[in-house]
Structure formats: C-alpha cells, structure tokens
Design an enzyme around this catalytic site. Structure first.
Site, short mmCIF file in Angstrom:
data_model
loop_
_atom_site.label_atom_id
_atom_site.label_comp_id
_atom_site.label_asym_id
_atom_site.label_seq_id
_atom_site.Cartn_x
_atom_site.Cartn_y
_atom_site.Cartn_z
N HIS A 280 -4.29 -4.48 -13.47
CA HIS A 280 -5.70 -4.75 -13.15
C HIS A 280 -6.35 -5.56 -14.27
CE1 HIS A 280 -5.48 -0.77 -10.76
NE2 HIS A 280 -5.62 -1.72 -9.86
N LYS B 48 -11.07 10.50 0.01
CA LYS B 48 -9.89 10.45 -0.86
C LYS B 48 -10.31 10.79 -2.28
CE LYS B 48 -6.07 7.26 -1.69
NZ LYS B 48 -5.83 5.84 -1.85
N ARG C 188 0.66 -9.10 -6.20
CA ARG C 188 1.87 -8.81 -6.99
C ARG C 188 3.11 -9.41 -6.35
NH1 ARG C 188 0.44 -2.53 -7.05
NH2 ARG C 188 -0.02 -3.22 -4.94
N SER D 59 -1.24 1.90 -9.58
CA SER D 59 -1.85 3.14 -10.07
C SER D 59 -1.05 4.34 -9.58
CB SER D 59 -3.29 3.24 -9.58
OG SER D 59 -4.07 2.17 -10.08
#
Ligand code: PNS
Length: 156
Positions: A13, A37, A86, A123
């Site tokens: 990030h 969440k 990515r 993450s």
C-alpha cells in the site's frame, strides 16, 4: 484518492500511496468503514497506522468513508481514484469497479503497477503469517509490526 480496507496497511500500500502522492498535489487515503466486516484492526487503528506510515508525505491526508466510493468522491471533489495492481488476478474486479465508478459518477481510475518487491503482499496474508508467528517485519511498516505483535501477544 486511494481507497481501501487497509486492515492493516502493508508496504505494498505504501508503495502505491507514495507514487500516487508524487502524481497529484493532494492525495486522500481513505479507509472503508464496513459494518459487515469487523477486521483485525478498528477503523481508528487503521487510520492511525496509515498516518504513521505516510508521515513523510506532506500532501497525503488520511480519512475514512462509508457507503459508495463515488459518493465520497462527489462530496469531496475527488476526480481520480488510484489503485495498485499486483497481478492479473487483481485486474478483472478492479476493471469492473473502475468502469462502474465512471458510469455512476464520471470518476476516473488510474492503475499503478505495484513494485515487483511488494507484488505478492496482501493484508490477509500478512495477518495470517503474523497470527502463526511468522516474520512479517519486511512486509509492513514498523508501527504495524509492533501492533501486530502486541495483538498476537494479547497486549492490544
Ligand atoms: O482494500 P480493498 O478491500 O481491496 O478495497 C476495496 C474498496 C474499499 C476500494 C472497494 O470495496 C470500494 O470502493 N468500496 C466502497 C463501496 C462501493 O463503492 N462499491 C461499489 C464499487 S463499483
């Protein structure tokens, strides 16, 4: 704007944020508040960790948002969203969201290919590795590492 869950912020990030900050006068990094969440870190913790991670980038501000990204963009005059890519796995969903956000509100999305050294980071993987005692010291900013270790040891 760089939106995300940032649960927690990783070096991947930070790479995208730093490069986006170099392209614009002002960059907002905004944490999604997702009531459905819980995550490992609270939204306040995520914002605090982000602020520490971008402390050397004077044109970056950290905020949070709930609801639609395009509503935040409209109410804060944000014209462009910057996302890191990515690998091809990211592309399909990111393309769909980019096209939808443009259709909903004319918001453009700029994709930044992540640096190869951080292209494998997420993450979720960082949390999994840290939970089972693995070494994530090269994957996250120092403040995040300290907080992950404290959570694992039960002191946070
Ligand atoms: O870090 P993440 O979890 O990949 O970030 C995803 C995020 C927060 C950028 C995305 O889920 C989002 O924009 N959520 C806000 C809700 C929204 O606008 N949904 C419609 C997208 S077209």
């Amino acid at each position: 704007m760089c939106p995300g869950s940032f649960d927690p912020v990783t070096n991947g990030h930070v790479d995208v944020i730093a490069r986006a900050a170099g392209l614009y006068d002002e960059l907002v990094v905004a944490v999604l508040v997702n009531p459905g969440k819980a995550g490992l870190f609270s939204v306040d913790e995520r914002m605090e960790l982000l602020r520490e991670a971008v402390a050397d980038l004077p044109n970056v501000v950290v905020d949070s948002f709930s609801g639609l990204l395009v509503d935040y963009c409209r109410s804060h005059d944000v014209p462009v969203v910057v996302k890191g890519l990515r690998a091809v796995g990211d592309f399909e969903y990111e393309l769909q969201m980019a096209q939808m956000n443009r259709e909903l509100a004319g918001i453009e999305t700029l994709f930044v290919p992540t640096a190869p050294q951080v292209g494998h980071l997420s993450s979720s993987l960082v949390k999994q590795i840290a939970t089972f005692g693995g070494d994530v010291s090269r994957l996250v900013p120092k403040a995040v590492l300290d907080r992950l270790l404290a959570k694992r040891d039960g002191s946070a």
